[in-house]
Design a protein around this motif. Structure first.
Motif, short mmCIF file in Angstrom:
data_model
loop_
_atom_site.label_atom_id
_atom_site.label_comp_id
_atom_site.label_asym_id
_atom_site.label_seq_id
_atom_site.Cartn_x
_atom_site.Cartn_y
_atom_site.Cartn_z
N ILE A 215 0.84 -1.21 0.00
CA ILE A 215 0.00 0.00 0.00
C ILE A 215 0.87 1.26 0.00
O ILE A 215 0.63 2.21 -0.75
CB ILE A 215 -0.95 -0.01 1.22
CG1 ILE A 215 -1.95 -1.18 1.10
CG2 ILE A 215 -1.71 1.32 1.32
CD1 ILE A 215 -2.79 -1.36 2.34
N MET A 216 1.94 1.25 0.83
CA MET A 216 2.84 2.41 0.91
C MET A 216 3.56 2.62 -0.43
O MET A 216 3.72 3.75 -0.89
CB MET A 216 3.86 2.20 2.02
CG MET A 216 4.82 3.36 2.22
SD MET A 216 4.00 4.83 2.85
CE MET A 216 3.70 4.31 4.54
N TYR A 217 3.94 1.52 -1.08
CA TYR A 217 4.63 1.61 -2.37
C TYR A 217 3.71 2.23 -3.42
O TYR A 217 4.14 3.08 -4.21
CB TYR A 217 5.10 0.23 -2.81
CG TYR A 217 5.77 0.22 -4.15
CD1 TYR A 217 7.09 0.61 -4.29
CD2 TYR A 217 5.07 -0.19 -5.29
CE1 TYR A 217 7.71 0.62 -5.53
CE2 TYR A 217 5.68 -0.19 -6.54
CZ TYR A 217 7.01 0.21 -6.65
OH TYR A 217 7.61 0.22 -7.88
N ILE A 218 2.44 1.80 -3.43
CA ILE A 218 1.48 2.36 -4.40
C ILE A 218 1.28 3.85 -4.18
O ILE A 218 1.25 4.65 -5.12
CB ILE A 218 0.13 1.60 -4.31
CG1 ILE A 218 0.32 0.15 -4.76
CG2 ILE A 218 -0.94 2.28 -5.16
CD1 ILE A 218 -0.90 -0.72 -4.53
N ILE A 219 1.17 4.25 -2.90
CA ILE A 219 0.99 5.68 -2.59
C ILE A 219 2.21 6.48 -3.03
O ILE A 219 2.08 7.56 -3.65
CB ILE A 219 0.74 5.86 -1.08
CG1 ILE A 219 -0.61 5.22 -0.69
CG2 ILE A 219 0.75 7.34 -0.70
CD1 ILE A 219 -0.86 5.21 0.81
N LEU A 220 3.40 5.96 -2.77
CA LEU A 220 4.62 6.67 -3.14
C LEU A 220 4.79 6.75 -4.66
O LEU A 220 5.27 7.75 -5.19
CB LEU A 220 5.84 5.99 -2.52
CG LEU A 220 5.96 6.05 -0.98
CD1 LEU A 220 7.13 5.24 -0.48
CD2 LEU A 220 6.09 7.51 -0.52
N ARG A 221 4.37 5.69 -5.37
CA ARG A 221 4.44 5.71 -6.82
C ARG A 221 3.53 6.77 -7.40
O ARG A 221 3.87 7.47 -8.36
CB ARG A 221 4.07 4.34 -7.39
CG ARG A 221 5.18 3.30 -7.24
CD ARG A 221 6.33 3.53 -8.19
NE ARG A 221 5.97 3.40 -9.58
CZ ARG A 221 6.78 3.58 -10.59
NH1 ARG A 221 8.02 3.98 -10.38
NH2 ARG A 221 6.37 3.42 -11.85
#
Length: 309
Positions: A298-304
């Motif tokens: 989830i954090m990776y998707i937000i950062l992307r």
């Protein structure tokens, strides 16, 4: 060292003794040689002192029967394996019978004359000979400016692949050379314009044409130096911005990685605490790993989406 040269069969050759109409070349003179020039040629001490001053700028001066022209000539040297460009003053004194050149170091311009590379030049035609020295000086400026441009382009190509301190230092040396050239060329141009007025040196018709050619070459060199300097300044500003932008990208990626790594750290810390009643599914060893993995995705998707990667 004092040397004598004279035109023989349209070629300048060295002679053993002084003759009227010869060219007297004095390089790195000793005290006794300086005194010889003062006594034998009756040169005013102030003019000779100016000619031997390494900080003297280009100008023209006259006293008694001697006219002193100081021009800044280009110099190329090898320093620590790299090529360095600078300028140095060259004193040209016109006496009633001779042309005397005085310099603190060897100059490739005068060496070409002394070795007979430049032909169809008469040492006994004083104004004609002096203008040919100036024309050779202007040609050397143009030649060295083209070399500087090639060096600058080569360094720029290296910087496109990898921005290192060595290439940036080389660009700084190139910029310094262009500043020296630009300043010296402007002084030389002013001196030539003074000569053009005919107040210091008598100009004949053929000399007038030659002087105009010299002035055109110098003006061209002034324009080239200004253009190359502006391009180099723009190039250095662009690479400074690129380096700063790359640093921002690296810092952004490091911050994003820190956020991702902190997720499993927090989860493992929570499930490692002794809490009365326990935490949900604390008997399943893989559950904290599953939560950590889901939160990291989830954090990776937000950062992307925020363009942090």
């Amino acid at each position: 060292m004092v040397s004598y040269y004279k035109t023989v069969n349209n070629r300048i050759e060295e002679i053993k003794e002084y003759e009227p109409g010869c060219w007297v070349n004095c390089v790195e003179p000793e005290d006794d040689e300086v005194q010889y020039l003062l006594d034998f040629f009756k040169i005013p001490p102030e003019l000779l002192r100016s000619a031997l001053d390494e900080e003297e700028s280009a100008h023209i001066d006259s006293e008694d029967d001697t006219t002193l022209i100081i021009i800044d000539v280009p110099v190329v040297e090898k320093v620590s394996g790299s090529i360095s460009y600078s300028t140095m003053p060259l004193g040209i004194m016109i006496t009633p019978n001779n042309v005397i050149t005085v310099s603190l170091r060897e100059s490739t311009i005068l060496t070409e004359f002394s070795e007979g590379v430049v032909r169809n030049v008469r040492t006994d035609y004083k104004t004609h000979f002096v203008l040919h020295i100036m024309l050779r000086m202007a040609s050397k400026y143009l030649q060295y400016l083209k070399q500087i441009d090639k060096i600058s382009n080569r360094i720029e190509r290296s910087l496109r692949r990898s921005a290192k301190n060595k290439e940036l230092e080389q660009l700084l040396d190139v910029e310094k050379s262009l500043v020296y050239f630009s300043s010296s060329l402007k002084s030389d141009e002013i001196t030539l314009e003074k000569i053009m007025r005919g107040r210091y040196i008598k100009l004949y018709d053929e000399d007038q044409d030659l002087l105009e050619d010299v002035l055109i070459e110098v003006k061209q060199a002034v324009d080239m130096a200004a253009i190359y300097l502006n391009i180099l300044n723009g190039t250095m500003d662009v690479f400074a911005s690129i380096i700063s932008n790359n640093l921002n990208i690296v810092m952004k990626i490091q911050a994003s990685l820190t956020l991702l790594v902190s997720v499993p750290t927090v989860i493992s810390g929570l499930y490692g605490m002794n809490i009365i009643g326990g935490l949900p599914f604390d008997h399943l060893w893989w559950f904290p790993l599953l939560i950590s993995a889901i939160l990291m995705v989830i954090m990776y998707i937000i950062l992307r989406r925020k363009d942090m990667f």
